[in-house]
Enzyme design. Structure first.
Site, PDB file in Angstrom:
ATOM      1  N   SER A 145       0.852  -1.169   0.163  1.00 42.15           N
ATOM      2  CA  SER A 145      -0.165  -0.016   0.111  1.00 42.15           C
ATOM      3  C   SER A 145       0.863   1.209   0.057  1.00 42.15           C
ATOM      4  CB  SER A 145      -0.946   0.128   1.244  1.00 42.15           C
ATOM      5  OG  SER A 145      -1.499   1.421   1.477  1.00 42.15           O
ATOM      6  N   TYR A 158      -3.723  -0.285  10.227  1.00 44.41           N
ATOM      7  CA  TYR A 158      -3.330  -0.663   8.860  1.00 44.41           C
ATOM      8  C   TYR A 158      -2.016  -0.353   8.584  1.00 44.41           C
ATOM      9  CZ  TYR A 158      -4.124  -1.145   3.754  1.00 44.41           C
ATOM     10  OH  TYR A 158      -4.181  -1.429   2.447  1.00 44.41           O
TER      11      TYR A 158
END
Length: 254
Positions: A145, A158
């Site tokens: 990510s 996250y």
């Protein structure tokens, strides 16, 4: 015989989280480039629908919740037995929560770490042991990510998991090179999927994403899939321990 350096003919790939979104796009692209493909995800109905979209000689689906990390090696070995072997592992399954850092519970934090990081380690370990036995190399592709690189508010769990995933990618690449296993990562920017639909429908957030992206749009799952094919193919045989960001120029801009 296809001599293209991007051909995956004769290879078998396992894609976790491959029943929708980025995972499904990757599974389809691997199949279109010659690989047989197995998909691992939780929802049996989604798996059945995804399998119909795979254009390959052989396709398999396996229903399992990777949050249950204690049985991952057993599940992987069962997949190997049914498919005859896994040459390419794509770790795409993931989860997130949005909460202020001061409000995140230990339970929710551990849940995100289990799915996004611990499960990746466990299934990668099983993949490595499989290849030690066969004596043949393989490819692991972790889906990271932008938050392998940075963070924004409400994403502490996250971001922590994806930052850990990047360093896990590097560590496994260094340790497993001796087994002929390449370990790399793809780092998606903001991608238009079913899961990001609410964000795209938020006019303020959507405008912010586009304004921060030099190419001026959200990415598509196929943008990530093309990079995954490259990292799975012989064309990337001298690349390991790296992350390729597919972000429309996000990280390049000030």
């Amino acid at each position: 015989m296809n001599n293209s350096p991007f051909s995956l003919s004769g290879k078998t790939a396992l894609v976790t989280g491959g029943s929708r979104g980025i995972g499904l796009a990757i599974a389809k692209a691997l199949a279109e480039n010659g690989a047989d493909v197995a998909i691992l995800a939780r929802d049996k109905k989604r798996l059945a629908a995804a399998k119909k979209q795979l254009r390959c000689k052989k396709a398999w689906t396996f229903a399992y919740d990777l949050e249950k990390t204690e049985r991952i090696e057993k599940i992987f070995n069962a997949i190997v037995k049914e498919t005859g072997g896994i040459d390419i592992l794509v770790n795409c399954a993931g989860a997130t929560i949005r909460a202020k850092a001061e409000d995140i519970t230990t339970e929710s934090f551990e849940n995100i770490m289990n799915i996004n990081l611990t499960a990746v380690l466990k299934i990668s370990q099983a993949f490595c042991r499989h290849h030690i036995k066969t004596g043949e190399g393989g490819k692991i592709i972790n889906i990271g990510s932008l938050m392998c690189h940075g963070a924004r508010p409400t994403t502490a769990a996250y971001a922590a998991s994806k930052g850990g995933l990047l360093m896990l990618t590097k560590s496994l690449a260094v340790e497993w090179a001796k087994y002929g296993i390449n370990v790399n990562a793809a780092g998606p920017g903001y991608i238009a999927t079913e899961l990001t639909k609410p964000l795209r429908e938020d006019k303020k957030f959507n405008k912010w994403v586009i304004s921060k992206t030099p190419l001026g749009r959200w990415g598509q799952p196929e943008d990530i899939a093309a990079t995954a094919v490259f990292l799975a193919s012989p064309a990337s045989d001298f690349i390991t321990g790296q992350i390729i960001y597919i972000d429309g120029g996000w990280l390049a801009a000030l």
